[in-house]
Design a protein around this motif. Sequence first.
Motif, PDB file in Angstrom:
ATOM      1  N   VAL A  16       0.849  -1.196   0.000  1.00 24.43           N
ATOM      2  CA  VAL A  16       0.000   0.000   0.000  1.00 24.43           C
ATOM      3  C   VAL A  16       0.882   1.242   0.000  1.00 24.43           C
ATOM      4  N   ALA A  17       1.886   1.238   0.867  1.00 27.24           N
ATOM      5  CA  ALA A  17       2.786   2.386   0.977  1.00 27.24           C
ATOM      6  C   ALA A  17       3.515   2.637  -0.345  1.00 27.24           C
ATOM      7  N   ARG A  18       3.997   1.565  -0.979  1.00 27.56           N
ATOM      8  CA  ARG A  18       4.738   1.702  -2.235  1.00 27.56           C
ATOM      9  C   ARG A  18       3.838   2.291  -3.326  1.00 27.56           C
ATOM     10  N   LEU A  19       2.606   1.806  -3.422  1.00 29.73           N
ATOM     11  CA  LEU A  19       1.690   2.294  -4.449  1.00 29.73           C
ATOM     12  C   LEU A  19       1.291   3.748  -4.189  1.00 29.73           C
ATOM     13  N   ALA A  20       1.160   4.118  -2.908  1.00 26.66           N
ATOM     14  CA  ALA A  20       0.752   5.478  -2.559  1.00 26.66           C
ATOM     15  C   ALA A  20       1.921   6.455  -2.556  1.00 26.66           C
ATOM     16  N   HIS A  24       5.799   3.141   4.972  1.00 32.57           N
ATOM     17  CA  HIS A  24       4.859   2.224   5.601  1.00 32.57           C
ATOM     18  C   HIS A  24       4.445   2.736   6.978  1.00 32.57           C
ATOM     19  N   GLN A  25       5.299   3.592   7.610  1.00 31.46           N
ATOM     20  CA  GLN A  25       4.903   4.197   8.884  1.00 31.46           C
ATOM     21  C   GLN A  25       3.714   5.137   8.700  1.00 31.46           C
ATOM     22  N   THR A  26       3.696   5.832   7.547  1.00 34.98           N
ATOM     23  CA  THR A  26       2.575   6.743   7.259  1.00 34.98           C
ATOM     24  C   THR A  26       1.281   5.962   7.066  1.00 34.98           C
ATOM     25  N   VAL A  27       1.368   4.824   6.385  1.00 38.37           N
ATOM     26  CA  VAL A  27       0.174   3.994   6.197  1.00 38.37           C
ATOM     27  C   VAL A  27      -0.296   3.444   7.543  1.00 38.37           C
ATOM     28  N   SER A  28       0.635   3.046   8.376  1.00 37.07           N
ATOM     29  CA  SER A  28       0.282   2.548   9.710  1.00 37.07           C
ATOM     30  C   SER A  28      -0.426   3.634  10.506  1.00 37.07           C
ATOM     31  N   ARG A  29       0.076   4.854  10.401  1.00 32.66           N
ATOM     32  CA  ARG A  29      -0.572   5.982  11.085  1.00 32.66           C
ATOM     33  C   ARG A  29      -1.960   6.224  10.510  1.00 32.66           C
ATOM     34  N   TYR A  30      -2.095   6.122   9.183  1.00 35.88           N
ATOM     35  CA  TYR A  30      -3.383   6.279   8.494  1.00 35.88           C
ATOM     36  C   TYR A  30      -4.405   5.263   9.006  1.00 35.88           C
ATOM     37  N   LEU A  31      -3.943   4.025   9.237  1.00 33.61           N
ATOM     38  CA  LEU A  31      -4.854   2.978   9.698  1.00 33.61           C
ATOM     39  C   LEU A  31      -5.311   3.209  11.136  1.00 33.61           C
ATOM     40  N   ARG A  32      -4.481   3.909  11.909  1.00 37.85           N
ATOM     41  CA  ARG A  32      -4.862   4.224  13.293  1.00 37.85           C
ATOM     42  C   ARG A  32      -5.804   5.410  13.342  1.00 37.85           C
ATOM     43  N   SER A  33      -5.521   6.438  12.538  1.00 36.52           N
ATOM     44  CA  SER A  33      -6.331   7.651  12.524  1.00 36.52           C
ATOM     45  C   SER A  33      -5.973   8.486  11.305  1.00 36.52           C
ATOM     46  N   LEU A  42      -3.834  11.520   2.149  1.00 34.38           N
ATOM     47  CA  LEU A  42      -5.019  10.694   2.387  1.00 34.38           C
ATOM     48  C   LEU A  42      -5.593  10.180   1.078  1.00 34.38           C
ATOM     49  N   GLU A  43      -5.658  11.041   0.074  1.00 36.22           N
ATOM     50  CA  GLU A  43      -6.219  10.637  -1.224  1.00 36.22           C
ATOM     51  C   GLU A  43      -5.389   9.527  -1.855  1.00 36.22           C
ATOM     52  N   ARG A  44      -4.064   9.651  -1.788  1.00 38.37           N
ATOM     53  CA  ARG A  44      -3.198   8.633  -2.401  1.00 38.37           C
ATOM     54  C   ARG A  44      -3.318   7.292  -1.662  1.00 38.37           C
ATOM     55  N   ILE A  45      -3.372   7.359  -0.341  1.00 38.67           N
ATOM     56  CA  ILE A  45      -3.499   6.096   0.421  1.00 38.67           C
ATOM     57  C   ILE A  45      -4.877   5.493   0.203  1.00 38.67           C
ATOM     58  N   ASP A  46      -5.918   6.329   0.196  1.00 35.33           N
ATOM     59  CA  ASP A  46      -7.279   5.833  -0.079  1.00 35.33           C
ATOM     60  C   ASP A  46      -7.311   5.091  -1.412  1.00 35.33           C
ATOM     61  N   ALA A  47      -6.702   5.709  -2.429  1.00 36.07           N
ATOM     62  CA  ALA A  47      -6.702   5.110  -3.764  1.00 36.07           C
ATOM     63  C   ALA A  47      -5.936   3.790  -3.767  1.00 36.07           C
TER      64      ALA A  47
END
Length: 242
Positions: A16-20, A24-33, A42-47
């Motif tokens: 997910v992190a590579r595609l966005a 991977h720490q940012t994605v982990s933070r995204y999953l928490r809040s 947010l838009e890139r990770i959502d996509a």
Amino acid sequence: MTERSNGRRRPTIREVARLAGVSHQTVSRYLRSREGLKPGTLERIDAAVRELDYRPNLLARSMRTKRTGRLAVLMPNMVNNPAPMLHGAAGAAHEAGFTVEVVAPEGGAEERTARLLELADSGHVEGILALAPILPSVEERIDGDAAIVVSADFDDRMRSLGELSDAAPVYELVEGLAVLGHRRLFHVAGNLEFASARARRAAYLDAVERFGLESVGVHDGDYSAEHGVEAMRSLPAGRLPT
């Protein structure tokens, strides 16, 4: 374990992190809040999450963080149509990174209270929303850490109580119609098993009398379209409401 039940490999947080294009720490933070992250991030990770059909591994996360990521909604076994409310609860939970489990035990407040205590002490859920009455002494008997919210807006069958049955707007509606020159009114009531329907019916009759208006009748219905049609057909031909 990264295999899905259908044999396809479960996408990882690093993918997910590579595609966005983030860490991977940012994605982990995204999953928490989602709070604190830039809209573009947010838009890139959502996509990326949508494209990969990524779903957090709740079991692994709960083992790591001692959190389950699960909430329970406790409700009566037989209710009319709770779908919109449950959809709203599930949507809010998902936004916060939780999944929702609906629990509808047989019986009344005593049985619901026993199930609530069982859930609270199980460690399987982090929070419980009760949409029907439970026994008032329940707080003294809870040993678990789950957050518990009990709604005071519904009775044993999720019929509206409290603010939801406030009929004050009916007075305002009737007064507004009177100011516009309407003198003859008709009320299509809801299911009178509901406190809200009874309160609105009473408010209508009181307002008609208070403002010196004429009521051509009250039709007791059940909120269905069929009863609405029946109400219109019951109107007296020579004395239609305005």
